[in-house]
Motif scaffolding. Structure first.
Motif, mmCIF file in Angstrom:
data_model
loop_
_atom_site.group_PDB
_atom_site.id
_atom_site.type_symbol
_atom_site.label_atom_id
_atom_site.label_comp_id
_atom_site.label_asym_id
_atom_site.label_seq_id
_atom_site.Cartn_x
_atom_site.Cartn_y
_atom_site.Cartn_z
ATOM 1 N N ARG A 189 4.265 7.155 -2.677
ATOM 2 C CA ARG A 189 5.107 6.877 -1.090
ATOM 3 C C ARG A 189 4.442 5.406 -0.712
ATOM 4 N NH1 ARG A 189 9.103 8.932 0.907
ATOM 5 N NH2 ARG A 189 8.537 11.028 0.278
ATOM 6 N N ILE A 190 5.369 4.556 -0.805
ATOM 7 C CA ILE A 190 4.884 3.258 -0.023
ATOM 8 C C ILE A 190 5.136 3.191 1.267
ATOM 9 C CG2 ILE A 190 5.680 0.759 0.208
ATOM 10 C CD1 ILE A 190 4.479 1.493 -2.442
ATOM 11 N N LEU A 191 3.811 2.787 2.241
ATOM 12 C CA LEU A 191 3.729 3.158 3.517
ATOM 13 C C LEU A 191 4.812 2.216 4.244
ATOM 14 C CD1 LEU A 191 -0.096 3.687 3.557
ATOM 15 C CD2 LEU A 191 1.563 5.437 3.458
ATOM 16 N N ALA A 192 5.171 1.128 4.052
ATOM 17 C CA ALA A 192 5.537 0.076 4.906
ATOM 18 C C ALA A 192 7.248 0.467 4.916
ATOM 19 C CB ALA A 192 5.417 -1.438 4.293
ATOM 20 N N VAL B 252 0.937 -1.192 -0.135
ATOM 21 C CA VAL B 252 -0.209 0.114 0.098
ATOM 22 C C VAL B 252 0.775 1.096 -0.030
ATOM 23 C CG1 VAL B 252 -1.743 1.360 1.249
ATOM 24 C CG2 VAL B 252 -1.893 -1.099 1.195
ATOM 25 N N GLY B 253 0.560 2.026 -0.853
ATOM 26 C CA GLY B 253 1.014 3.506 -0.996
ATOM 27 C C GLY B 253 0.160 4.471 -1.090
ATOM 28 N N LYS B 254 0.485 5.860 -0.820
ATOM 29 C CA LYS B 254 -0.089 6.746 -0.922
ATOM 30 C C LYS B 254 0.084 8.068 -2.259
ATOM 31 C CE LYS B 254 -2.023 9.468 2.341
ATOM 32 N NZ LYS B 254 -2.175 10.372 3.515
ATOM 33 N N VAL B 255 -0.722 8.323 -3.101
ATOM 34 C CA VAL B 255 -0.373 9.039 -4.125
ATOM 35 C C VAL B 255 -0.016 10.564 -3.686
ATOM 36 C CG1 VAL B 255 -1.138 10.359 -6.573
ATOM 37 C CG2 VAL B 255 -1.809 7.786 -5.895
ATOM 38 N N LEU C 219 -1.370 -5.071 5.671
ATOM 39 C CA LEU C 219 -1.392 -3.804 5.418
ATOM 40 C C LEU C 219 -2.746 -3.349 4.683
ATOM 41 C CD1 LEU C 219 -0.273 -1.170 6.509
ATOM 42 C CD2 LEU C 219 1.361 -1.340 4.402
ATOM 43 N N GLU C 220 -2.826 -3.971 3.658
ATOM 44 C CA GLU C 220 -4.182 -4.044 2.763
ATOM 45 C C GLU C 220 -5.472 -4.120 3.504
ATOM 46 O OE1 GLU C 220 -6.112 -4.308 -1.622
ATOM 47 O OE2 GLU C 220 -3.998 -5.171 -1.098
ATOM 48 N N LEU C 221 -5.498 -5.203 4.196
ATOM 49 C CA LEU C 221 -6.715 -5.516 4.834
ATOM 50 C C LEU C 221 -6.949 -4.311 6.025
ATOM 51 C CD1 LEU C 221 -6.847 -9.403 5.240
ATOM 52 C CD2 LEU C 221 -8.073 -7.920 3.634
ATOM 53 N N GLY D 165 -10.507 -1.073 8.081
ATOM 54 C CA GLY D 165 -10.592 0.089 8.952
ATOM 55 C C GLY D 165 -10.036 -0.435 10.406
ATOM 56 N N ARG D 166 -8.917 -1.317 10.361
ATOM 57 C CA ARG D 166 -8.437 -1.965 11.486
ATOM 58 C C ARG D 166 -7.152 -1.912 11.608
ATOM 59 N NH1 ARG D 166 -10.624 -7.638 11.338
ATOM 60 N NH2 ARG D 166 -9.986 -7.420 13.753
ATOM 61 N N ASP D 167 -6.422 -1.739 12.855
ATOM 62 C CA ASP D 167 -5.014 -1.446 12.824
ATOM 63 C C ASP D 167 -4.403 -2.843 12.183
ATOM 64 O OD1 ASP D 167 -2.682 -2.462 15.050
ATOM 65 O OD2 ASP D 167 -2.821 -0.100 14.672
ATOM 66 N N GLN D 168 -3.310 -2.738 11.669
ATOM 67 C CA GLN D 168 -2.494 -3.696 10.900
ATOM 68 C C GLN D 168 -2.150 -4.886 12.041
ATOM 69 O OE1 GLN D 168 1.268 -2.584 9.029
ATOM 70 N NE2 GLN D 168 1.275 -4.665 7.922
ATOM 71 N N GLU D 169 -1.565 -4.609 13.333
ATOM 72 C CA GLU D 169 -1.323 -5.466 14.511
ATOM 73 C C GLU D 169 -2.353 -6.159 14.611
ATOM 74 O OE1 GLU D 169 1.538 -6.655 14.891
ATOM 75 O OE2 GLU D 169 2.309 -5.177 13.344
#
Length: 171
Positions: free
Chosen positions: A37-40, A15-18, A139-141, A146-150
């Motif tokens: 920008r790739i978020l990870a 996942v990234g943000k334009v 990360l995508e899920l 709408g949940r925290d990655q962890e």
């Protein structure tokens, strides 16, 4: 066409943000690029707008598809078990699936590696693929649901607790 601040997925990167859309002159031709920008890992990619679809840039899945991916992970009916297939061949196959950018393919790799790890110790390369698949899926899920990655990671680990428990006791 993707907009500024839109979340997108770039194959094998996640996942990234334009951040912006800019024009640059390359060999006399003006080309428009998405700056993503790739978020990870905070890597910045320049993706030609005209080629975005062909390189696999896509929107983050919606919550419905996110739920379906969790169902795919839960369903073990399609797993035939460890067949003794050469790990090198499996590694190439799984690497291609991760590069596809298709979330269902990435979830398939994640599930397969977790389940194969139940029957045999994963090679170093397979463990790397497992971690990459886990990171891409969670990360995508997390954005789709709408949940925290962890929390998403924890939910997936719980689905495979019988498998992960065996893998941890072998370590």
């Amino acid at each position: 066409m993707f907009g500024i601040n839109e979340l997108v997925v770039y194959p094998a990167q996640g996942v990234g943000k334009v951040e912006r859309i800019e024009k640059q002159e390359i060999r006399g031709a003006v080309t428009e690029f998405y700056i993503v920008r790739i978020l990870a890992n905070n890597v910045t990619l320049m993706v030609p707008v005209a080629n975005a679809h062909s390189v696999g840039l896509r929107s983050v899945c919606d919550s419905k598809e996110g739920g379906q991916v969790l169902d795919i992970l839960r369903d073990r009916s399609d797993f035939t078990g460890y067949t003794g297939q050469n790990w090198n061949r499996r590694y190439r196959e799984y690497s291609e699936k991760l590069k596809s950018g298709n979330l269902r393919d990435v979830a398939y790799v994640l599930k397969e590696l977790l389940l194969i790890g139940r029957d045999k110790e994963l090679s170093f390369g397979e463990r790397r693929l497992l971690e990459q698949a886990m990171s891409l899926v969670t990360l995508e899920l997390s954005f789709a649901l709408g949940r925290d990655q962890e929390i998403v990671r924890s939910d997936i680990q719980e689905m495979f607790q019988d498998v992960l428990g065996d893998m941890e006791s072998e370590a």
